[in-house]
Write a protein that holds these residues in place. Sequence first.
Motif, mmCIF file in Angstrom:
data_model
loop_
_atom_site.group_PDB
_atom_site.id
_atom_site.type_symbol
_atom_site.label_atom_id
_atom_site.label_comp_id
_atom_site.label_asym_id
_atom_site.label_seq_id
_atom_site.Cartn_x
_atom_site.Cartn_y
_atom_site.Cartn_z
ATOM 1 N N LEU A 130 0.968 -1.277 0.040
ATOM 2 C CA LEU A 130 -0.033 -0.041 -0.125
ATOM 3 C C LEU A 130 0.893 1.193 -0.137
ATOM 4 N N MET A 131 2.121 1.201 0.755
ATOM 5 C CA MET A 131 2.880 2.259 0.949
ATOM 6 C C MET A 131 3.492 2.763 -0.755
ATOM 7 N N LEU A 132 3.763 1.528 -1.297
ATOM 8 C CA LEU A 132 4.290 2.016 -2.778
ATOM 9 C C LEU A 132 3.273 2.602 -3.757
ATOM 10 N N SER A 133 1.926 2.466 -3.301
ATOM 11 C CA SER A 133 0.702 3.119 -4.074
ATOM 12 C C SER A 133 0.718 4.632 -3.790
ATOM 13 N N LEU A 134 1.000 4.608 -2.415
ATOM 14 C CA LEU A 134 0.811 6.089 -1.388
ATOM 15 C C LEU A 134 2.128 7.021 -2.242
ATOM 16 N N THR A 165 13.041 -3.662 -0.605
ATOM 17 C CA THR A 165 12.147 -2.818 -0.284
ATOM 18 C C THR A 165 12.536 -1.149 -0.617
ATOM 19 N N ALA A 166 13.404 -0.660 -0.175
ATOM 20 C CA ALA A 166 13.943 0.548 0.008
ATOM 21 C C ALA A 166 13.978 0.789 -1.690
ATOM 22 N N MET A 167 14.419 -0.146 -2.600
ATOM 23 C CA MET A 167 14.798 0.099 -3.917
ATOM 24 C C MET A 167 13.468 0.127 -4.758
ATOM 25 N N ALA A 168 12.566 -0.832 -4.238
ATOM 26 C CA ALA A 168 10.941 -0.685 -4.758
ATOM 27 C C ALA A 168 10.392 0.373 -4.616
ATOM 28 N N ILE A 169 10.481 1.232 -3.432
ATOM 29 C CA ILE A 169 10.104 2.264 -3.184
ATOM 30 C C ILE A 169 10.627 3.558 -3.945
#
Length: 266
Positions: A130-134, A165-169
């Motif tokens: 959900l954070m990736l969407s935000l 995860t940081a890279m995905a963000i």
Amino acid sequence: MKVGLFGANGRMGRVLIEALDQNENAELSVATVRDDSPWIGMNVGELAGIGKKPIDCLGMSSLTQQHADVMIDFTLPVVFENNIAWCVANKMPVVIGTTGLSESQLAVLDEAAKTIPIVFAANYSVGVNLMLSLVRQAAKALGNTADIEITEAHHRFKQDAPSGTAMAIGEAIADELGRDLKTCAVYGREGKEPERDQGTIGFATVRAGDIVGEHTALFADIGERLEITHKASSRLTFAKGAVHAAQWLHGKPAGLYSMVDVLDLK
């Protein structure tokens, strides 16, 4: 549904054993370790600290197609290619949470997805996805004026940095802004530097103690800043998400899927 595990003796492998034990619609059917591992023959329940279960760890060479409907792999890059090759050879769907893959390994992943269904994600937490969407929404609204920094913290044993995860963000933000993360990322700062380039995306990494996982995307402008943060307190969160992904993947056609697909966040 029968779910098998690669690397049952790892930190995430043990938590996945617990997650599958708690799931009413999926069962652990096989748990593998390296052929030279001292964990061969170890009861999976005792390995995970949840009491004796009817399955013992097997060496990889004993794994067959009949053992599982879907495999889950949260191991290490060094064994990734062997695991994915086994899945392709046996037409086995697989959920992959291994991070730190090289460009050549990602190419292997893409090629395998032409043959088998794969869910690949840097993080299987519902909150993180959900954070990736935000962060995409924030980048769209603030990214052309705000300075963007990503901070992450994990336990002392984590080997790759920044985290997957940081890279995905970072990738999500860069994609929303039409930037190439390979050219705009800055990994750490030291000494005297010129004024910050507003087009860059900064990363900072902490490795300490037993931190499960913390990620923050900071959008800072003159006069205000927005911080979007996710903190995980238990690996069971990731394990349950991976089991959910395995249930979703069963019966899907060949292709490379993400947790965006699994959670229908498009």
